[in-house]
Design a protein around this motif. Structure first.
Motif, PDB file in Angstrom:
ATOM      1  N   PHE A   1       2.279   5.433   1.153  1.00 31.74           N
ATOM      2  CA  PHE A   1       0.983   5.523   1.818  1.00 31.74           C
ATOM      3  C   PHE A   1       0.143   4.289   1.548  1.00 31.74           C
ATOM      4  N   GLU A   2      -0.817   4.056   2.444  1.00 36.28           N
ATOM      5  CA  GLU A   2      -1.887   3.094   2.203  1.00 36.28           C
ATOM      6  C   GLU A   2      -3.213   3.793   2.457  1.00 36.28           C
ATOM      7  N   TRP A   3      -4.251   3.325   1.786  1.00 35.15           N
ATOM      8  CA  TRP A   3      -5.557   3.976   1.864  1.00 35.15           C
ATOM      9  C   TRP A   3      -6.378   3.369   2.992  1.00 35.15           C
TER      10      TRP A   3
ATOM     11  N   TYR B   1      -5.525   8.843   3.299  1.00 35.67           N
ATOM     12  CA  TYR B   1      -4.237   8.168   3.221  1.00 35.67           C
ATOM     13  C   TYR B   1      -3.581   8.120   4.600  1.00 35.67           C
TER      14      TYR B   1
ATOM     15  N   THR C   1       1.362  10.531  -3.756  1.00 36.29           N
ATOM     16  CA  THR C   1       0.384   9.575  -3.224  1.00 36.29           C
ATOM     17  C   THR C   1       0.671   8.149  -3.685  1.00 36.29           C
TER      18      THR C   1
END
Length: 387
Positions: free
Chosen positions: A238-240, A247, A266
């Motif tokens: 994931f990326e924020w 996410y 996460t």
């Protein structure tokens, strides 16, 4: 779903449409070669595709690619080159020099480190003579940094006997030990240029990646007779998204997490892999999630509720319930690969009826305006079906 139904493997050549900006190597309509295999370990998937691409390059343009392909993890690629699509036909590695400037009283650098930012440097061989202070303060090099989102471009030039020239306040803030460590870390020599980017890691990498490519092209550092191909692996799951405060899946939410990271999804690594040729992604894929409970957790992390998951992906979750085999796949952008093999500079040179910059067909003008009567008839038909 084909894997669940008993197909051991399949491939398809699919016409795809994607809402993307136009660049030299992409357009909204393209052709994709997609394959999927059941019970395939990651190493077998990589070897199969290495063999395929080696054969294609040998048969089409007579180029021998390495066996096996080199590999970089996502973290290695980002740390050393600022991108997950590094062009390795030239050097110019980035160096994290944050620790060298700890305690430094140069305000811009000190504030960056105090706010948990980083400082990275790019050393340009013989760059001190090749780039004037004007080019670095308001010229082409400076403009490249600004276009990448930087607020400025700190730089230092290395003179004889490791003396430095550049921003006076930065030079005066450095102790002899810090100067020595900086020059050693970036492997600078007399006549070299050191460029800095500061801030959060994403912005720093974006800036130095752009500068690295610009300088390599500007100074003729790329050997166009070389062929750089590699795998980039171990992507984050994931990326924020700062804007939406949630996410997002870095690849897609059906990518399997590394089993070693299953307890903290996460921050998990994905069993994903991209094939990079001369700084261009030509194919990407992953091993897939094949257990319903894992898929539901991943969808929940990207903000899809159980009710939404059932509504949007109920058919997939039901398939996984039936007993999906472990499986994986990869997809190639066929037009992009052909562009590279043909030595063309734009994907539109190898596509019949390519789209314009407004994503329209220059021949038929599609997509075009619809006659109001057609819309009226369609609305009436839809309304009738609903009733």
């Amino acid at each position: 779903m084909l894997m669940v139904s008993g197909f051991e493997k399949y491939y398809q050549i699919a016409r795809c449409f994607r809402d993307e900006d136009l660049r030299a190597d992409r357009q909204p309509e393209f052709t994709q070669l997609d394959m999927e295999l059941s019970f395939v370990p990651l190493e077998d998937m990589l070897k199969l595709n290495e063999d395929l691409i080696r054969h294609i390059f040998q048969e089409i343009i007579g180029v021998h690619l390495p066996n096996p392909f080199p590999r970089l993890t996502y973290n290695e690629a980002m740390s050393r080159y600022g991108t997950d699509r590094p062009d390795l036909r030239f050097d110019l590695e980035l160096k994290n020099v944050s620790d060298i400037f700890l305690g430094c009283n140069f305000k811009v650098f000190a504030d960056t480190l105090a706010n948990e930012g980083i400082i990275k440097a790019l050393c340009v061989p013989s760059g001190a003579q090749k780039y004037s202070n004007t080019a670095l303060k308001k010229g082409d090099v400076y403009n490249q940094a600004i276009k990448a989102g930087a607020k400025g471009l700190p730089f230092l030039k290395v003179l004889d006997k490791d003396e430095l020239e550049g921003i006076p306040a930065l030079i005066s803030s450095l102790t002899p030990d810090q100067k020595g460590r900086l020059i050693k870390t970036v492997n600078a020599k007399s006549g070299d240029l050191i460029l800095f980017a500061i801030g959060n890691p994403a912005n720093v990498n974006k800036t130095l990646d752009r500068l690295r490519l610009f300088i390599a092209n500007d100074l003729g550092l790329i050997n166009h007779g070389e062929h750089s191909i590699l795998w980039v692996t171990d992507f984050p799951m994931f990326e924020w998204n700062d804007l939406e405060q949630r996410y997002e899946a870095l690849h897609h939410p059906f990518t399997a997490p590394n089993p070693e990271d299953i307890d903290d999804l996460t921050s998990a690594r994905a069993l994903a892999y991209d094939m990079i040729y001369n700084g261009v992604e030509i194919g990407g894929g992953s091993l897939r999630i094949y257990k319903r409970e894992v898929q539901e957790k991943i969808l929940e992390i990207v903000g899809i509720s159980p009710e939404q998951a059932e509504e949007k992906f109920g058919y997939l979750l039901e398939c996984l319930d039936m007993g999906a085999p472990p499986h994986g796949g990869i997809a190639y952008g066929l037009d992009r690969l052909i562009m590279l093999l043909a030595g063309a500079s734009s994907i539109r040179d190898v596509i019949s009826f390519p789209k314009t910059t407004t994503a329209q067909c220059a021949l038929t003008k599609a997509p075009s305006e619809v006659d109001p009567q057609q819309l009226k008839e369609l609305f009436s038909s839809t309304k009738s079906n609903v009733n």
